[in-house]
Design a protein around this motif. Structure first.
Motif, PDB file in Angstrom:
ATOM      1  N   LEU A  37       0.843  -1.203   0.000  1.00 19.82           N
ATOM      2  CA  LEU A  37       0.000   0.000   0.000  1.00 19.82           C
ATOM      3  C   LEU A  37       0.874   1.247   0.000  1.00 19.82           C
ATOM      4  N   PRO A  38       0.375   2.308  -0.616  1.00 19.16           N
ATOM      5  CA  PRO A  38       1.102   3.571  -0.489  1.00 19.16           C
ATOM      6  C   PRO A  38       1.053   4.028   0.964  1.00 19.16           C
ATOM      7  N   THR A  39       1.887   4.987   1.304  1.00 19.86           N
ATOM      8  CA  THR A  39       1.833   5.564   2.646  1.00 19.86           C
ATOM      9  C   THR A  39       1.124   6.901   2.571  1.00 19.86           C
ATOM     10  N   TRP A  40       0.725   7.401   3.734  1.00 15.21           N
ATOM     11  CA  TRP A  40       0.040   8.684   3.840  1.00 15.21           C
ATOM     12  C   TRP A  40       0.464   9.308   5.152  1.00 15.21           C
ATOM     13  N   PRO A  41       0.674  10.616   5.190  1.00 15.89           N
ATOM     14  CA  PRO A  41       1.139  11.247   6.436  1.00 15.89           C
ATOM     15  C   PRO A  41       0.177  10.990   7.605  1.00 15.89           C
ATOM     16  N   ASP A  42       0.684  10.373   8.650  1.00 20.49           N
ATOM     17  CA  ASP A  42      -0.024  10.179   9.919  1.00 20.49           C
ATOM     18  C   ASP A  42      -1.303   9.348   9.823  1.00 20.49           C
ATOM     19  N   MET A  90       0.101   9.329  -5.743  1.00 24.87           N
ATOM     20  CA  MET A  90       0.083   9.364  -4.280  1.00 24.87           C
ATOM     21  C   MET A  90       1.504   9.405  -3.726  1.00 24.87           C
ATOM     22  N   ASP A  91       2.404   8.614  -4.282  1.00 22.43           N
ATOM     23  CA  ASP A  91       3.787   8.619  -3.820  1.00 22.43           C
ATOM     24  C   ASP A  91       4.433   9.978  -4.063  1.00 22.43           C
ATOM     25  N   ARG A  92       4.157  10.571  -5.206  1.00 21.30           N
ATOM     26  CA  ARG A  92       4.744  11.865  -5.558  1.00 21.30           C
ATOM     27  C   ARG A  92       4.236  12.963  -4.634  1.00 21.30           C
ATOM     28  N   PHE A  93       2.966  12.874  -4.243  1.00 27.29           N
ATOM     29  CA  PHE A  93       2.382  13.830  -3.302  1.00 27.29           C
ATOM     30  C   PHE A  93       3.217  13.907  -2.039  1.00 27.29           C
ATOM     31  N   LEU A  94       3.703  12.786  -1.564  1.00 23.87           N
ATOM     32  CA  LEU A  94       4.482  12.754  -0.330  1.00 23.87           C
ATOM     33  C   LEU A  94       5.842  13.421  -0.487  1.00 23.87           C
ATOM     34  N   GLU A  95       6.336  13.522  -1.722  1.00 16.78           N
ATOM     35  CA  GLU A  95       7.676  14.042  -1.975  1.00 16.78           C
ATOM     36  C   GLU A  95       7.696  15.533  -2.298  1.00 16.78           C
ATOM     37  N   ARG A  96       6.541  16.153  -2.512  1.00 14.41           N
ATOM     38  CA  ARG A  96       6.499  17.516  -3.043  1.00 14.41           C
ATOM     39  C   ARG A  96       5.800  18.484  -2.101  1.00 14.41           C
ATOM     40  N   GLN A  97       5.987  19.764  -2.407  1.00 12.90           N
ATOM     41  CA  GLN A  97       5.228  20.804  -1.717  1.00 12.90           C
ATOM     42  C   GLN A  97       3.789  20.731  -2.181  1.00 12.90           C
ATOM     43  N   VAL A 129      -8.612  10.868  -6.198  1.00 10.69           N
ATOM     44  CA  VAL A 129      -9.424  11.268  -5.050  1.00 10.69           C
ATOM     45  C   VAL A 129      -9.148  10.285  -3.916  1.00 10.69           C
ATOM     46  N   VAL A 130      -8.840  10.833  -2.738  1.00  8.67           N
ATOM     47  CA  VAL A 130      -8.543  10.029  -1.559  1.00  8.67           C
ATOM     48  C   VAL A 130      -9.478  10.479  -0.442  1.00  8.67           C
ATOM     49  N   ALA A 131     -10.296   9.564   0.062  1.00  9.74           N
ATOM     50  CA  ALA A 131     -11.253   9.867   1.129  1.00  9.74           C
ATOM     51  C   ALA A 131     -10.551   9.794   2.482  1.00  9.74           C
ATOM     52  N   ASP A 132     -10.823  10.769   3.330  1.00 10.26           N
ATOM     53  CA  ASP A 132     -10.259  10.822   4.674  1.00 10.26           C
ATOM     54  C   ASP A 132     -11.293  10.278   5.655  1.00 10.26           C
ATOM     55  N   ARG A 133     -10.989   9.174   6.293  1.00 11.53           N
ATOM     56  CA  ARG A 133     -11.908   8.534   7.234  1.00 11.53           C
ATOM     57  C   ARG A 133     -11.426   8.670   8.680  1.00 11.53           C
ATOM     58  N   GLY A 134     -10.691   9.721   8.963  1.00 11.04           N
ATOM     59  CA  GLY A 134     -10.227   9.933  10.332  1.00 11.04           C
ATOM     60  C   GLY A 134      -8.841   9.369  10.545  1.00 11.04           C
ATOM     61  N   ASP A 135      -8.753   8.132  11.045  1.00 11.78           N
ATOM     62  CA  ASP A 135      -7.438   7.548  11.303  1.00 11.78           C
ATOM     63  C   ASP A 135      -6.873   6.799  10.098  1.00 11.78           C
ATOM     64  N   TYR A 136      -7.616   6.781   8.998  1.00  6.81           N
ATOM     65  CA  TYR A 136      -7.119   6.158   7.775  1.00  6.81           C
ATOM     66  C   TYR A 136      -7.695   6.867   6.552  1.00  6.81           C
TER      67      TYR A 136
END
Length: 167
Positions: A37-42, A90-97, A129-136
């Protein structure tokens, strides 16, 4: 739209057997979202697994089809061709401003009552599009934006979001 060099090539249907093409698309999806799986901040990254159709998770079907309800979704060849793009975006998002860069831009807004991140190429011709479900978070869908007025709509939404963050 010119495809950035960091994105994989399109997975085009050669006109052969549809089931073989669908299996190829699913192999790419499996490599990018089931094998790892890709990673996501926190937050952890999950998948929308249900409803399962033809042995494939709902996220896969959202990546390759469009429609308001699960039962009425129709295959979208532009989405199919871009099956390899959501993970690198998604991976690129983590690397950029988040507000600039040559890779993509992003913003967070409300879609259907839940916060959703929209990750876009700089010309707004492609979105994840990435849905935010709180802790995931759940990768929700991906699609090509081919109409200039829609690209402009997303650009304005993005600019409005970041202007409001600077206040």
């Amino acid at each position: 739209m010119s495809i950035p060099d960091w994105l994989p090539p399109l997975v085009e249907h050669s006109g052969g057997n549809w089931e073989d093409y669908e299996d190829e698309l699913y192999r790419w999806f499996t490599a990018d979202f089931l094998d790892s799986l890709p990673t996501w901040p926190d937050k952890r990254v999950g998948l929308k697994r249900h409803p399962v159709s033809k042995g494939k998770e709902a996220t896969f079907w959202h990546f390759v089809s469009e429609g308001e309800t699960e039962a009425d979704r129709l295959i979208d060849m532009r989405r199919c061709e871009r099956i390899r793009w959501p993970r690198p975006v998604m991976d690129r998002f983590l690397e950029r401003q988040p507000q600039s860069g040559d890779a993509l831009v992003w913003w967070k807004n409300e879609r259907r009552g839940e916060p959703r991140y929209l990750l876009a190429l700089p010309d707004f011709s492609y979105l994840v599009v990435v849905a935010d479900r709180g802790d995931y978070v759940l990768p929700w869908t991906q699609y090509h934006v081919d109409r200039a007025h829609r690209q402009e709509k997303y650009r304005k939404e993005f600019e409005t979001y970041w202007r409001s963050k600077k206040r």
